[in-house]
Design a protein around this motif. Structure first.
Motif, PDB file in Angstrom:
ATOM      1  N   MET A 279       0.780  -1.141   0.021  1.00  0.00           N
ATOM      2  CA  MET A 279      -0.120   0.143   0.166  1.00  0.00           C
ATOM      3  C   MET A 279       0.863   1.217   0.042  1.00  0.00           C
ATOM      4  O   MET A 279       0.497   2.313  -0.706  1.00  0.00           O
ATOM      5  N   ALA A 280       2.089   1.282   0.643  1.00  0.00           N
ATOM      6  CA  ALA A 280       2.843   2.484   0.977  1.00  0.00           C
ATOM      7  C   ALA A 280       3.390   2.697  -0.743  1.00  0.00           C
ATOM      8  O   ALA A 280       3.542   3.827  -0.893  1.00  0.00           O
ATOM      9  N   ASN A 281       3.635   1.825  -1.483  1.00  0.00           N
ATOM     10  CA  ASN A 281       4.310   1.800  -2.766  1.00  0.00           C
ATOM     11  C   ASN A 281       3.135   2.377  -3.785  1.00  0.00           C
ATOM     12  O   ASN A 281       3.410   2.731  -4.989  1.00  0.00           O
TER      13      ASN A 281
ATOM     14  N   GLY B 195       0.710   6.044  -1.169  1.00  0.00           N
ATOM     15  CA  GLY B 195       0.680   6.132   0.370  1.00  0.00           C
ATOM     16  C   GLY B 195       1.971   6.121   1.125  1.00  0.00           C
ATOM     17  O   GLY B 195       2.897   5.676   0.570  1.00  0.00           O
ATOM     18  N   ASN B 196       1.947   6.436   2.328  1.00  0.00           N
ATOM     19  CA  ASN B 196       3.118   6.354   2.981  1.00  0.00           C
ATOM     20  C   ASN B 196       2.943   5.320   4.239  1.00  0.00           C
ATOM     21  O   ASN B 196       1.862   4.797   4.676  1.00  0.00           O
ATOM     22  N   HIS B 197       3.942   5.088   4.755  1.00  0.00           N
ATOM     23  CA  HIS B 197       4.022   4.079   5.764  1.00  0.00           C
ATOM     24  C   HIS B 197       3.230   4.308   7.150  1.00  0.00           C
ATOM     25  O   HIS B 197       2.553   3.655   7.780  1.00  0.00           O
TER      26      HIS B 197
ATOM     27  N   LEU C 228      -4.565   0.732   9.101  1.00  0.00           N
ATOM     28  CA  LEU C 228      -4.539  -0.557  10.060  1.00  0.00           C
ATOM     29  C   LEU C 228      -4.989  -0.732  11.150  1.00  0.00           C
ATOM     30  O   LEU C 228      -5.864  -1.523  11.636  1.00  0.00           O
ATOM     31  N   SER C 229      -4.483   0.167  12.209  1.00  0.00           N
ATOM     32  CA  SER C 229      -4.828   0.215  13.427  1.00  0.00           C
ATOM     33  C   SER C 229      -6.132   0.610  13.501  1.00  0.00           C
ATOM     34  O   SER C 229      -6.961   0.163  14.655  1.00  0.00           O
TER      35      SER C 229
END
Length: 102
Positions: free
Chosen positions: A1-3, A6-8, A15-16
């Protein structure tokens, strides 16, 4: 997803958040099972016209008081007790249910 743009940090936040959303129903289910409710009853499905003095029963949850429901057969004691226990479980409180004969 980050790629995918978005960013980590954003990924971990989403996710949380999803974990918290999915955790609440599991907590209620676990508390309900621990309360040993034989069936699920809700206060909004109870006919308070037959027993109008019970219309204030929601305050027992807020006060965290024990409830012993006694009365003539068929007046809804079990329904109210089960509904209060379920409402307490949904408010992250522990509850327990048992019958008088048990």
């Amino acid at each position: 997803m980050a790629n995918k743009g978005g960013n980590h940090i954003g990924f971990l936040r989403r996710l949380s958040e999803r974990e918290m959303i999915e955790r609440d129903p599991r907590k209620v289910k676990r508390r309900t099972k621990a309360a040993r409710l034989p069936v699920v009853k809700r206060l909004d499905s109870f006919d308070f016209t037959a027993v109008p003095q019970l219309t204030r029963c929601r305050c027992w949850i807020a006060a965290r008081e024990n409830v012993i429901a006694l009365g003539p057969s068929g007046t809804g004691e079990t329904h109210v007790a089960l509904a209060l226990a379920l409402a307490a479980c949904r408010k992250s409180l522990s509850a327990g249910f048992t019958t008088g004969t048990a």
